[in-house]
Write an enzyme that holds these catalytic residues in place. Structure first.
Site, mmCIF file in Angstrom:
data_model
loop_
_atom_site.group_PDB
_atom_site.id
_atom_site.type_symbol
_atom_site.label_atom_id
_atom_site.label_comp_id
_atom_site.label_asym_id
_atom_site.label_seq_id
_atom_site.Cartn_x
_atom_site.Cartn_y
_atom_site.Cartn_z
ATOM 1 N N CYS A 292 33.935 42.344 35.642
ATOM 2 C CA CYS A 292 35.065 41.489 35.268
ATOM 3 C C CYS A 292 36.086 42.252 34.420
ATOM 4 C CB CYS A 292 34.544 40.227 34.579
ATOM 5 S SG CYS A 292 35.770 38.960 34.258
ATOM 6 N N HIS A 293 36.255 41.881 33.154
ATOM 7 C CA HIS A 293 37.179 42.560 32.239
ATOM 8 C C HIS A 293 36.484 43.689 31.460
ATOM 9 C CE1 HIS A 293 39.528 38.910 32.963
ATOM 10 N NE2 HIS A 293 40.573 39.536 32.467
#
Length: 186
Positions: free
Chosen positions: A111-112
């Site tokens: 994800c991030h």
């Protein structure tokens, strides 16, 4: 696949990480006999998030200021926006990630989470999957953003989001079994 039981994986998080991106991979590691340790800037406990809702609290096994890359075989960096954003602004967290990158030990990020890879200088010349919103960050750091459920490049395993966790877990376990990777920039 080579037996990975007994290996140790650091899970680097700050408060408000995406809970399933920690618990899903952690469960796969635990089932394979791998010891997992939550390393955090938070004291005592760290808070998870279920997207935009408060999640559970988890015991911090090792404060970041007492963690050393040499004590672990690999690093897991879950996403969400708040935890990776805080950690990329924490010099000790960036140095922790750099140590894993320089050692050639596997790094798993979703994800991030790749924001930390960017800050640690671990993206240049690499193929990286992530949440689409940070693709420009990856490109600006010299990486190639790939829109696939899992991407492996020299022992760095990355994925886009929680839907990718099954594929992410599979590759994570494979790379952990392979061990140290040579990281020559393309």
């Amino acid at each position: 696949m080579k037996d990975i039981a007994g290996k140790k994986v650091a899970i680097l998080v700050a408060d408000n990480f995406e809970q399933i991106e920690m618990t899903g991979p952690r469960k796969a590691l635990d089932q394979a006999g791998v010891a997992t340790f939550i390393v955090s800037t938070a004291n005592g406990e760290v808070k998870g998030m279920n997207h935009d809702k408060a999640g559970d609290n988890f015991k911090v096994d090792r404060p970041l200021n007492q963690a050393d890359e040499k004590d672990f075989d690999a690093l897991l960096i879950p996403g969400g926006t708040m935890s990776p954003d805080e950690l990329r602004n924490t010099p000790a967290a960036v140095e922790f990630v750099k140590a894993f990158y320089k050692s050639g030990k596997p790094i798993f990020s979703i994800c991030h989470g790749p924001w930390l890879l960017i800050e640690a200088g671990a993206v240049e010349g690499r193929r990286i999957a992530s949440w689409p919103a940070i693709k420009t960050d990856i490109k600006n750091a010299g990486g190639t953003w790939i829109d696939e459920e899992v991407v492996v490049d020299a022992g760095i395993v990355t994925s886009r989001n929680p839907d990718d966790i099954p594929a992410f877990n599979h590759k994570m376990l494979e790379e952990l079994a392979e061990g140290i990777h040579e990281r020559v920039t393309a």
